[in-house]
Design an enzyme around this catalytic site. Structure first.
Site, PDB file in Angstrom:
ATOM      1  N   HIS A  11       0.875  -1.179   0.000  1.00 34.95           N
ATOM      2  CA  HIS A  11       0.000   0.000   0.000  1.00 34.95           C
ATOM      3  C   HIS A  11       0.905   1.220   0.000  1.00 34.95           C
ATOM      4  O   HIS A  11       1.619   1.471   0.977  1.00 34.95           O
ATOM      5  CB  HIS A  11      -0.916   0.003   1.222  1.00 34.95           C
ATOM      6  CG  HIS A  11      -1.754   1.254   1.306  1.00 34.95           C
ATOM      7  ND1 HIS A  11      -2.524   1.686   0.265  1.00 34.95           N
ATOM      8  CD2 HIS A  11      -1.905   2.166   2.287  1.00 34.95           C
ATOM      9  CE1 HIS A  11      -3.139   2.806   0.603  1.00 34.95           C
ATOM     10  NE2 HIS A  11      -2.763   3.119   1.834  1.00 34.95           N
ATOM     11  N   ASP A  36       1.367   4.932   0.137  1.00 35.56           N
ATOM     12  CA  ASP A  36       1.085   6.339   0.382  1.00 35.56           C
ATOM     13  C   ASP A  36       2.255   7.129  -0.189  1.00 35.56           C
ATOM     14  O   ASP A  36       3.386   6.992   0.279  1.00 35.56           O
ATOM     15  CB  ASP A  36       0.968   6.612   1.879  1.00 35.56           C
ATOM     16  CG  ASP A  36      -0.098   5.743   2.534  1.00 35.56           C
ATOM     17  OD1 ASP A  36      -1.274   5.906   2.181  1.00 35.56           O
ATOM     18  OD2 ASP A  36       0.258   4.912   3.386  1.00 35.56           O
ATOM     19  N   ASP A  96      -7.602   1.828   2.102  1.00 36.85           N
ATOM     20  CA  ASP A  96      -7.405   2.624   3.316  1.00 36.85           C
ATOM     21  C   ASP A  96      -8.214   3.921   3.283  1.00 36.85           C
ATOM     22  O   ASP A  96      -7.938   4.845   4.027  1.00 36.85           O
ATOM     23  CB  ASP A  96      -5.911   2.954   3.476  1.00 36.85           C
ATOM     24  CG  ASP A  96      -5.551   3.359   4.890  1.00 36.85           C
ATOM     25  OD1 ASP A  96      -6.341   3.080   5.805  1.00 36.85           O
ATOM     26  OD2 ASP A  96      -4.482   3.973   5.077  1.00 36.85           O
ATOM     27  N   HIS A 114      -5.531   9.953   0.323  1.00 39.48           N
ATOM     28  CA  HIS A 114      -6.197  10.180   1.599  1.00 39.48           C
ATOM     29  C   HIS A 114      -5.298  10.841   2.643  1.00 39.48           C
ATOM     30  O   HIS A 114      -5.763  11.672   3.420  1.00 39.48           O
ATOM     31  CB  HIS A 114      -6.774   8.864   2.138  1.00 39.48           C
ATOM     32  CG  HIS A 114      -5.841   7.714   2.063  1.00 39.48           C
ATOM     33  ND1 HIS A 114      -5.683   6.956   0.921  1.00 39.48           N
ATOM     34  CD2 HIS A 114      -4.997   7.171   2.973  1.00 39.48           C
ATOM     35  CE1 HIS A 114      -4.799   6.005   1.144  1.00 39.48           C
ATOM     36  NE2 HIS A 114      -4.366   6.108   2.373  1.00 39.48           N
TER      37      HIS A 114
END
Length: 946
Positions: free
Chosen positions: A14, A16, A126, A352
């Site tokens: 994941h 980010d 997420d 996000h």
């Protein structure tokens, strides 16, 4: 031995792009990860595949540094060993606009398609809650599933979960949108890291799998168990094939597969044959929880980011794209390459952890630069489009006023006809430096320009009241396409006036002129042939138009603003009453400020235990009239308010000790600072709402500032603007909710209504609100929230999240009779988001009439969303959504040379020819179309042009 279960192990990370480290620090780790992945795929055939986190920007970020590896990367994608798409970035759906979500999906598909097959996985691992229309968005994009980690299960600190209270019986569920669209929902019940770092050694593997298999079986509806081999910024597990072989030896009754999402979905669907799952409907906002882990207060972290984002989104989707379409229709260009660049730059701020404002300070500093870059690009597109448009508008009717006439064009790029106050800067005269005068002579000549005696007229010659501000001597320059820059001196003025009845997706021409000799009354000279009158407002100093009352002023008695619809009276403490004349409803105690401490973090608000909120109720304010024009009046309200300077010293101790924020004992400091608040109330002559601007000089820390709007309406629920939806939410939280705060997300507005009256509170980039449980159904809108740490899994100080300095918040209060949709309040709230665009023109003939609309449509329950062009086909794409759950009619008319219409999905692929279904009518030379819009339907119409 027959295998009883299958363990699907999916490798991923994941990613980010930026979060607890700045972008480039994460970027370096990404380069190492992908280098390792390419080497592993080539050296170890047993490592079957890897999922690129559902976002194609990973490819861009990698190839920016490693362009020499493009062929290797593309080969593995085409061979089905690296899965990419369907998004460009993994966004926060509540804080990004509906059209931004669509562009994200479109760009992700386009970029993935260059390399190979697009992964049709609705991936939201997420995301901090999910909007209700995502199932319809997925279905229209050809995606039949949604994988997500939040929204329907109790989630607490560090992603811990409880064992009951689920809205779904299993991690597999049916997710149904408000329109009836359904997708297979897969909840990461054990998070998207439940198969992370699988041991290859037998002893460690036995311990690992005993716990992991039990956890997965607890929530799985079938014998297909999902294990996500990765986590945030997780390095590649290169020995996974060995770890899988170890697991197979330990558990021969289970089939362990290095799998992928497509194969996993097929297996689940096969196992579900003949079985039913729980159906979860609408928004996924973790409402069946204690309320402490929803991360909803990211909606108010670093509000300035949300305001910059609102401005950037609107400028692209509601201004630049439609203006580029109009320009293209009349000889200009549709710069899709520039629009894509501007969108990509903006979307890079939508992950996000970025748009939510929950990262370290360095991340959000870089975001401001990206917002500026995207905006500058969009402004350039708008300027070029307006130049093409103004060059094509027929302003020849103003020639009768002589050479001194200065035309200007006001464009309305909203989806509804519009009346409102606009300001435009004009060059009253120019003198180019190339003409050879000295700079002193240039300045003298410009200062000598006579501005007296000029008036503003519409295309019919009706004089329009306006305020003229002399901006004095100025410098400017042209950047011609065929020669060097051309600087000039000019005399600049600003005109402010009411632009009346400007058509939707269209324009109206005006001119600043010297009146013709002998002209009198409300007309002066010839109008432009074939143009409709714009309302006939009076000239400055003349009698007001019919229906305007005895005086053109909207001010009465020093503290009262009033037009035909609204009456506003300001009290001594700066609060005000708002009377809606058509319904007779009076709203009282509006505009009170509330201030509380905040000992939470960027993710969640936490008021100190036992604290009583401070308010400006009873605090004497300085009140003055600052504007009194025939078209608009304004009252200024000034408060100087002493509030606590910060939290006490206990807060930092608790932050350093990683005390979970609901358990913190910190209080507010006894030291005081001055919070300076300047509120401006503006009422337009034709306005249906009251504009509220709040100017905040913040010197305090660890606090939240809200503005309160008591509705005093009997309603158990309210409606709120979300992604392609007016979602209905209960005013009271679920019984499981323990958090004293029930703050929630909004996009453009929130509305509380009873049968015959309602109050809509619209905003610009203020995404957090709460319906207070105070017996008054007060709408509380967060203007500013100031905290000093990021929060989440460690201690990350964020002093810039204290938001010191100057801030400004903008709202519009729209009282209405009954339903917000039928009354037009919702449409007014959407229009409030969109700025007017004005530009100076010249006197000439043209192909665009002085009053013009590219397309015309009607449909009370429909909300217009976008007008753009498909670069490949040249077709126009128009999008609406139904704001209600009931079917409605939509009528579309256009004078454009359309050869046909069709319905499209959100990826701009044709679904069905409309003419074959509804018939294409010829009415008065215009193409007219009657369409049925289903309840909550998102409808995109394609228009083929000659």
């Amino acid at each position: 031995m027959d295998k009883q279960q299958t363990a699907h192990i999916i490798s991923h990370t994941h990613w980010d792009r930026e979060w607890y480290l700045p972008y480039e620090r994460h970027h370096l780790r990404l380069i190492r990860l992908v280098d390792s992945l390419l080497d592993t795929l080539e050296q170890n055939p047993g490592f079957r595949s890897f999922f690129f986190d559902g976002q194609t920007i990973i490819i861009e970020d990698y190839l920016q540094v490693r362009p020499e590896n493009r062929e290797r990367l593309e080969r593995h994608i085409r061979e089905g060993r690296i899965y990419i798409g369907p998004w460009y970035i993994l966004q926060d759906a509540f804080l990004t606009s509906p059209e931004a979500n669509v562009r994200n999906l479109q760009i992700g598909h386009q970029d993935a398609g260059v390399y190979g097959e697009v992964s049709k996985i609705g991936y939201f691992p997420d995301t901090f809650g999910l909007t209700g229309q995502i199932p319809q968005l997925m279905v229209q994009a050809g995606i039949t599933n949604a994988f997500f980690g939040r929204g329907v299960k109790p989630t607490g600190f560090n992603n811990t979960v409880s064992s009951d209270g689920y809205e779904s019986s299993f991690s597999e569920l049916v997710w149904e949108g408000p329109d009836g669209s359904k997708v297979l929902g897969i909840l990461f019940a054990n998070w998207y890291s439940n198969g992370n770092e699988i041991p290859a050694g037998a002893e460690e593997a036995k311990t690992f799998w005993e716990r992991k298999l039990a956890d997965a079986r607890q929530y799985a509806a079938t014998d297909q168990l999902l294990f996500m081999n990765g986590c945030d910024h997780q390095p590649l597990q290169t020995d996974l094939p060995e770890a899988i072989r170890t697991a197979e030896q330990l558990y021969p009754e289970i089939s362990f597969v290095h799998s992928n999402f497509a194969d996993y979905i097929k297996a689940v669907q096969h196992s579900l044959a003949g079985r039913s799952l729980s159906t979860v409907k609408g928004e996924l906002r973790s409402q069946r929880t204690d309320g402490w882990g929803t991360l909803v207060n990211t909606a108010s972290a670093r509000v300035y980011l949300k305001q910059l984002n609102q401005r950037g989104q609107v400028l692209l989707e509601k201004v630049a794209e439609p203006l580029a379409v109009i320009a293209k229709l009349h000889g200009g260009e549709y710069p899709q390459h520039l629009l894509t660049y501007a969108w990509k730059t903006l979307l890079q701020n939508h992950p996000h952890d970025s748009i939510c404002g929950c990262s370290v300070d360095e991340v959000h500093r870089e975001m401001v630069t990206r917002f500026d870059k995207s905006r500058h690009t969009a402004e350039g597109i708008v300027a070029d489009s307006m130049q093409a448009i103004t060059s094509a508008v027929d302003t020849s009717g103003f020639a009768t006023y002589g050479e001194a006439a200065i035309p200007l064009v006001v464009t309305n790029t909203s989806g509804w006809s519009r009346t409102g106050t606009v300001s435009v800067e004009l060059d009253a005269a120019r003198l180019y430096l190339r003409e050879g005068h000295t700079l002193e002579e240039n300045a003298r000549r410009m200062k000598a320009v006579d501005l007296s005696g000029r008036v503003l007229v519409d295309e019919q010659g009706n004089e329009v009241p306006c305020t003229i501000q002399d901006l004095g001597l100025s410098f400017g320059y042209d950047l011609p396409d065929d020669r060097f820059r051309q600087p000039y001196s000019c005399r600049k003025v600003q005109l402010t006036f009411e632009a009346a009845d400007v058509p939707a997706l269209g324009l109206r021409a005006y001119a600043w002129v010297r009146p013709l000799a002998g002209a009198a009354g409300g007309r002066s000279g010839q109008g432009i042939a074939g143009s409709a009158a714009a309302g006939g407002a009076a000239t400055n100093g003349a009698e007001p138009p019919a229906g305007a009352g005895a005086s053109a002023s909207l001010v009465h008695g020093g503290r009262i603003l009033e037009n035909e619809t609204l009456r506003v009276e300001v009290m001594a403490d700066g609060s005000f009453t708002l009377e809606h004349k058509p319904s007779g409803k009076v709203y009282r105690d509006l505009g009170v400020y509330e201030n509380t401490g905040d000992i939470g973090n960027e993710y969640m608000y936490r008021q100190p235990a036992g604290e009583v909120p401070l308010t400006t109720r009873g605090l004497t304010a300085d009140i003055n009239i600052i504007e009194d024009a025939p078209y608009r009046a304004s009252i200024e309200i000034v408060h100087e308010w002493e509030i606590p300077a910060s939290a006490d010293a206990v807060l930092e101790e608790e932050q350093r000790a990683l005390v979970y924020y609901p358990e913190r004992q910190a209080q507010r400091s006894t030291d005081k600072v001055l919070l300076k608040l300047r509120t401006v109330l503006r009422l337009e002559r034709s306005g249906k709402g009251l504009e509220v601007k709040s100017y905040i000089h913040n010197t305090a820390k660890d606090h939240r500032l809200r503005m309160l709007f008591p509705a005093d309406l009997a309603a158990a629920s309210h409606r709120v603007d979300s992604m392609f939806e007016l979602a209905e939410r209960p005013n009271e939280p679920a019984p499981e909710w323990l958090n004293p705060s029930n703050a929630q997300h909004q996009q453009s507005f929130v509305d509380v209504a009873e049968e015959h009256a309602g109050l809509t509170v619209a905003n610009l980039g203020l995404h957090e609100y709460e319906i207070l449980r105070d017996s008054r159904n007060t709408i509380a809108v967060t203007l500013l929230r100031c905290v000093g740490e990021m929060g989440d899994w460690g201690w990350f100080p964020t002093p810039e999240a204290q938001c010191q300095g100057e801030h400004m918040a903008e709202l519009l209060l729209i009282p209405h009779s009954g339903d917000a949709v039928a009354s037009g309040a919702a449409a007014a709230a959407y229009q409030f988001q969109i700025p007017w665009t004005c530009a100076q023109a010249e006197v000439h003939t043209g192909t665009i009439p002085a009053v013009y609309s590219a397309v015309r449509w009607s449909g009370t329950a429909a909300a217009f969303s976008s007008l753009k062009m498909n670069e490949e086909s040249g077709d126009l794409l128009l999008r609406w959504f139904n704001m209600t759950g009931q079917p409605c009619e939509l009528k579309l008319e256009t004078d454009l040379p359309a050869t046909g219409f069709y319905t499209s999905n959100v990826l701009e692929a044709k679904v069905a020819d409309i003419a074959a279904e509804t018939g294409l009518l010829e009415q008065g030379g215009a193409n007219a179309l009657q369409l049925q819009l289903g309840g909550h339907e998102i409808l995109t119409v394609g228009m083929r042009l000659d």
